[in-house]
Write an enzyme that holds these catalytic residues in place. Structure first.
Site, PDB file in Angstrom:
ATOM      1  N   HIS A   1      -6.944   0.802  -4.019  1.00  0.00           N
ATOM      2  CA  HIS A   1      -6.320  -0.131  -3.075  1.00  0.00           C
ATOM      3  C   HIS A   1      -4.801   0.064  -2.989  1.00  0.00           C
ATOM      4  O   HIS A   1      -4.314   0.619  -2.016  1.00  0.00           O
ATOM      5  CB  HIS A   1      -6.703  -1.558  -3.501  1.00  0.00           C
ATOM      6  CG  HIS A   1      -6.237  -2.635  -2.586  1.00  0.00           C
ATOM      7  ND1 HIS A   1      -6.860  -3.854  -2.502  1.00  0.00           N
ATOM      8  CD2 HIS A   1      -5.186  -2.706  -1.726  1.00  0.00           C
ATOM      9  CE1 HIS A   1      -6.224  -4.612  -1.617  1.00  0.00           C
ATOM     10  NE2 HIS A   1      -5.199  -3.930  -1.142  1.00  0.00           N
TER      11      HIS A   1
ATOM     12  N   HIS B   1       0.867  -1.186   0.000  1.00  0.00           N
ATOM     13  CA  HIS B   1       0.000   0.000   0.000  1.00  0.00           C
ATOM     14  C   HIS B   1       0.898   1.229   0.000  1.00  0.00           C
ATOM     15  O   HIS B   1       0.849   2.049   0.906  1.00  0.00           O
ATOM     16  CB  HIS B   1      -0.909  -0.002   1.229  1.00  0.00           C
ATOM     17  CG  HIS B   1      -1.811  -1.193   1.310  1.00  0.00           C
ATOM     18  ND1 HIS B   1      -2.373  -1.639   2.481  1.00  0.00           N
ATOM     19  CD2 HIS B   1      -2.251  -2.039   0.342  1.00  0.00           C
ATOM     20  CE1 HIS B   1      -3.128  -2.705   2.245  1.00  0.00           C
ATOM     21  NE2 HIS B   1      -3.070  -2.971   0.950  1.00  0.00           N
TER      22      HIS B   1
ATOM     23  N   TYR C   1      20.434  -5.067 -18.709  1.00  0.00           N
ATOM     24  CA  TYR C   1      20.921  -4.125 -17.709  1.00  0.00           C
ATOM     25  C   TYR C   1      21.226  -4.868 -16.396  1.00  0.00           C
ATOM     26  O   TYR C   1      20.427  -5.666 -15.913  1.00  0.00           O
ATOM     27  CB  TYR C   1      19.865  -3.049 -17.441  1.00  0.00           C
ATOM     28  CG  TYR C   1      20.242  -2.077 -16.361  1.00  0.00           C
ATOM     29  CD1 TYR C   1      21.162  -1.068 -16.608  1.00  0.00           C
ATOM     30  CD2 TYR C   1      19.701  -2.183 -15.080  1.00  0.00           C
ATOM     31  CE1 TYR C   1      21.516  -0.166 -15.621  1.00  0.00           C
ATOM     32  CE2 TYR C   1      20.052  -1.305 -14.086  1.00  0.00           C
ATOM     33  CZ  TYR C   1      20.962  -0.307 -14.360  1.00  0.00           C
ATOM     34  OH  TYR C   1      21.311   0.565 -13.366  1.00  0.00           O
TER      35      TYR C   1
ATOM     36  N   TYR D   1      11.535   6.666 -18.045  1.00  0.00           N
ATOM     37  CA  TYR D   1      11.845   5.369 -18.675  1.00  0.00           C
ATOM     38  C   TYR D   1      11.886   4.225 -17.660  1.00  0.00           C
ATOM     39  O   TYR D   1      11.801   3.053 -18.023  1.00  0.00           O
ATOM     40  CB  TYR D   1      13.189   5.457 -19.417  1.00  0.00           C
ATOM     41  CG  TYR D   1      14.388   5.415 -18.506  1.00  0.00           C
ATOM     42  CD1 TYR D   1      14.850   6.551 -17.867  1.00  0.00           C
ATOM     43  CD2 TYR D   1      15.046   4.209 -18.247  1.00  0.00           C
ATOM     44  CE1 TYR D   1      15.933   6.504 -17.006  1.00  0.00           C
ATOM     45  CE2 TYR D   1      16.126   4.151 -17.391  1.00  0.00           C
ATOM     46  CZ  TYR D   1      16.566   5.306 -16.769  1.00  0.00           C
ATOM     47  OH  TYR D   1      17.628   5.251 -15.907  1.00  0.00           O
TER      48      TYR D   1
HETATM   49 ZN   LIG Z   1      -3.858  -4.671   0.217  1.00  0.00          ZN
END
Ligand SMILES: [Zn+2]
Length: 217
Positions: free
Chosen positions: A157, A97, A210, A116
């Site tokens: 969410h 979150h 990379y 990017y």
């Molecule tokens: Zn959650």
């Protein structure tokens, strides 16, 4: 202990969700899939991340049965197992979150390619429409939203990222939280200049190599 390596790794990364500013309290969850065993290790529900030991991490099969562990698994376990059933390029899932990803998720905005760095997840990061936490609908919508990508915003969410291992999935979550912050601030200041499809194709190609060090003999 069954899946000791994965369970130990998860306890370390759950603490990093907090110390890296990706979540607060007991928000978010992490899992790692073991292809040989066909089991996943997943974080427990609502426990203090700084008091966890590897035994507190729950081992489950992909049908939702607990194989080892005495704790209640994360309420979002289906949002993890659906990726292991449906995608063989995802062996770890990180849900957080994190603040800016959550802001965009609450606006129901996708992240367009203005920096990017979004290439760690794909050409852009979609946002799904809202579904109730812990529901099979949320799991299905997360899977669809992440199609061809390694991250998705869950509407109203938060953030979900996947990768071939936990370090990669965690890095992608962190990178996409950063992209969400940049995108939000650009939109607050004006209109970000977006990278073209072709420019993003080049980025994605370069990202394949990379950080890969040449082999030495
Ligand atoms: Zn959650």
């Amino acid at each position: 202990m069954l899946m000791e390596r994965e369970r130990t790794e998860i306890t370390a990364y759950l603490k990093m969700l907090i110390t890296h500013g990706l979540t607060k309290g007991t928000g978010g969850n992490i899992s790692v899939y073991n292809q040989a065993l066909k089991y996943m290790a997943v974080s427990p529900s609502g426990m203090d991340y700084f008091k966890l030991s590897p035994e507190d991490i729950v081992v489950m099969d992909l049908d939702g049965n607990i194989i080892d562990g005495n704790r209640k698994p994360s309420s979002e376990y289906e949002m993890h197992s659906i990726f292991y059933r449906e995608r063989d390029d995802i062996l770890s899932v990180v849900h957080a979150h994190s603040p800016y990803a959550s802001v965009l998720a609450c606006l129901n905005w996708s992240i367009e390619p203005c920096t990017y760095l979004i290439g760690s997840a794909g050409k852009d990061v979609r946002c799904t429409k809202y579904e109730t936490f812990g529901s099979p609908e949320l799991a299905a919508s997360a899977l669809k939203g992440m199609e061809g990508r390694y991250a998705v915003l869950l509407g109203n969410h938060g953030l979900l990222a996947g990768g071939t291992d936990l370090a990669t999935a965690f890095d992608t979550a962190e990178e996409i939280e950063f992209c969400a912050e940049i995108y939000y601030k650009c939109k607050a200041a004006g209109n970000p200049v977006l990278l073209s499809d072709n420019q993003m194709d080049i980025v994605l190609e370069k990202f394949k190599t990379y950080g890969v060090q040449p082999e030495v003999d």
